[in-house]
Design a protein around this motif. Structure first.
Motif, short mmCIF file in Angstrom:
data_model
loop_
_atom_site.label_atom_id
_atom_site.label_comp_id
_atom_site.label_asym_id
_atom_site.label_seq_id
_atom_site.Cartn_x
_atom_site.Cartn_y
_atom_site.Cartn_z
N PHE A 56 0.95 -1.16 -0.16
CA PHE A 56 0.02 -0.08 0.21
C PHE A 56 0.92 1.30 0.06
N GLN A 57 0.57 2.33 -0.72
CA GLN A 57 1.00 3.64 -0.53
C GLN A 57 -0.05 4.53 0.00
N VAL A 58 0.36 5.14 1.37
CA VAL A 58 -0.64 6.07 1.88
C VAL A 58 0.03 7.64 1.60
N ILE A 59 -0.88 8.17 0.71
CA ILE A 59 -0.63 9.65 0.32
C ILE A 59 -1.29 10.55 1.08
N ALA A 60 -0.58 11.56 1.60
CA ALA A 60 -1.23 12.72 2.11
C ALA A 60 -1.74 13.67 1.08
N LEU A 61 -2.86 14.07 1.18
CA LEU A 61 -3.13 15.08 0.14
C LEU A 61 -2.68 16.46 0.83
#
Length: 68
Positions: free
Chosen positions: A5-10
């Motif tokens: 998974f890649q968790v990307i902060a917007l």
């Protein structure tokens, strides 16, 4: 092969979390911890799965407020 998974902060520079080049690929426990930390900081985030995420995994991210 396990799903990563890649968790990307917007952000205002990348409001849709499309720039994933330099983001690490994490296994589920680490990705969930990252998502929990972003939520605690009040940040919006998206989660991208490389592979097939289970319904339970998907639901956990949505429950934390992850954007699909």
């Amino acid at each position: 092969m396990k799903t990563t998974f890649q968790v990307i902060a917007l952000s205002s520079l990348d409001p849709f979390g499309e720039d994933r080049r330099d983001e690490p690929k994490l296994l589920y426990p680490d990705a969930l911890k990252c998502a929990q930390e972003l939520k605690a900081q009040g940040k919006a985030f998206r989660v991208f799965a490389d592979g097939t995420a289970s319904e339970e995994q998907r639901r956990a991210f949505l429950d934390l407020g992850g954007v699909e």
